[in-house]
Enzyme design. Structure first.
Site, PDB file in Angstrom:
ATOM      1  N   GLY A  60       0.782  -1.236   0.000  1.00 30.59           N
ATOM      2  CA  GLY A  60       0.000   0.000   0.000  1.00 30.59           C
ATOM      3  C   GLY A  60       0.811   1.282   0.000  1.00 30.59           C
ATOM      4  N   ARG A 100      -6.804  -8.101  -7.914  1.00 32.41           N
ATOM      5  CA  ARG A 100      -7.863  -9.033  -8.280  1.00 32.41           C
ATOM      6  C   ARG A 100      -8.652  -8.410  -9.426  1.00 32.41           C
ATOM      7  NH1 ARG A 100     -12.838 -12.304  -5.477  1.00 32.41           N
ATOM      8  NH2 ARG A 100     -11.908 -14.268  -6.100  1.00 32.41           N
ATOM      9  N   HIS A 133      -1.289   1.809 -12.904  1.00 35.43           N
ATOM     10  CA  HIS A 133      -0.656   0.638 -13.503  1.00 35.43           C
ATOM     11  C   HIS A 133       0.804   0.978 -13.803  1.00 35.43           C
ATOM     12  CE1 HIS A 133      -0.396  -3.108 -15.669  1.00 35.43           C
ATOM     13  NE2 HIS A 133       0.230  -2.468 -16.631  1.00 35.43           N
ATOM     14  N   GLY A 185     -12.254  -3.939 -19.942  1.00 33.35           N
ATOM     15  CA  GLY A 185     -10.991  -4.574 -20.340  1.00 33.35           C
ATOM     16  C   GLY A 185      -9.904  -4.279 -19.318  1.00 33.35           C
ATOM     17  N   VAL A 186      -9.085  -5.281 -18.994  1.00 34.90           N
ATOM     18  CA  VAL A 186      -8.050  -5.092 -17.968  1.00 34.90           C
ATOM     19  C   VAL A 186      -7.006  -4.062 -18.437  1.00 34.90           C
ATOM     20  CG1 VAL A 186      -6.209  -6.246 -16.677  1.00 34.90           C
ATOM     21  CG2 VAL A 186      -8.384  -7.409 -17.073  1.00 34.90           C
ATOM     22  N   ASP A 187      -6.780  -3.036 -17.624  1.00 35.39           N
ATOM     23  CA  ASP A 187      -5.782  -1.986 -17.901  1.00 35.39           C
ATOM     24  C   ASP A 187      -6.043  -1.275 -19.235  1.00 35.39           C
ATOM     25  OD1 ASP A 187      -4.497  -2.739 -15.517  1.00 35.39           O
ATOM     26  OD2 ASP A 187      -3.301  -4.234 -16.552  1.00 35.39           O
ATOM     27  N   GLU A 207       4.983   7.018  -9.383  1.00 33.52           N
ATOM     28  CA  GLU A 207       3.600   6.641  -9.041  1.00 33.52           C
ATOM     29  C   GLU A 207       3.112   7.472  -7.870  1.00 33.52           C
ATOM     30  OE1 GLU A 207       2.571   2.440  -8.835  1.00 33.52           O
ATOM     31  OE2 GLU A 207       4.401   1.904  -9.899  1.00 33.52           O
TER      32      GLU A 207
END
Ligand code: GAR
Length: 197
Positions: free
Chosen positions: A15, A95, A113, A147-149, A178
């Site tokens: 985290g 997940r 991401h 859709g993933v990412d 990030e």
């Protein structure tokens, strides 16, 4: 002052991005507050960090729901609505979500991401960038869609890949970005919500 946007941060591990968001939210002019830190497994280290920072930690343990992913997400959704959460920030939530939660929070769920999307969706992003001989790496904050990412990109930060870099070196350089990019992009997003954008 206008009401701050109530954000829930979803984590699965240490985290550190969540911590960066919590730090940013301490500024008087920050347009968001971190109202909840939610994890899908009890071992997520960030839960204790959140509690120490005075933020409610909540584990909705995926193992309690067996293979029924939607039941897990229904429990999450109910917890969010009970607390008046307005925006979800996925921060290392490992997940894949079903269309149930993605649709319920469409336009109000962000993800970070560790690649320059559309390059390298999925896992092992830095190893793949190194293997491809890329000269830069980076991170992306985007809206979550089915859709993933894949959702619309809200912000990106780039870093060089230097001679002799290995995967941990690239990961560390990207992670520092990030921690800067996510609070900044979330703040811009929440200001847009306030203005009805
Ligand atoms: C971060 O690098 C984040 O970008 C990545 O997991 C890490 C979590 O670190 N997310 C993904 O790979 C999602 N596809 P953190 O728990 O210290 O924030």
């Amino acid at each position: 002052m206008t009401q701050r946007t109530k954000v829930a941060v979803f984590i699965s591990g240490r985290g550190s991005n969540m911590e960066a968001l919590v730090r940013a939210a301490r500024a008087a002019d920050c347009p968001f507050e971190i109202a909840l830190v939610l994890a899908n497994k009890p071992g997520a280290g960030g839960l204790a960090t959140a509690a120490a920072a005075g933020i409610e930690p909540l584990c909705v343990d995926q193992r309690d729901f067996g293979k029924d992913r939607q039941a897990h997400e229904r429990a999450i959704d109910a917890a969010l609505r009970a607390r008046g959460i307005q925006v979800i920030a996925l921060a290392g939530y490992m997940r894949i979500l079903t269309p149930f939660l993605v649709d319920a929070w469409a336009g109000r769920m962000l993800n970070i991401h560790p690649s320059l999307l559309p390059h390298y969706p999925g896992l092992d992003t830095h190893a793949r960038a190194l293997a491809a001989g890329d000269q830069e790496a980076g991170c992306t904050v985007h809206l979550v869609t089915a859709g993933v990412d894949e959702g619309p990109i809200l912000g990106q930060a780039r870093v060089p890949i230097l001679p002799g870099d290995d995967e941990p070196a690239v990961a560390l350089r990207v992670l520092a970005q990030e921690h800067r990019l996510y609070p900044e992009t979330l703040a811009t997003f929440c200001r847009g919500l306030e203005q009805g954008a």
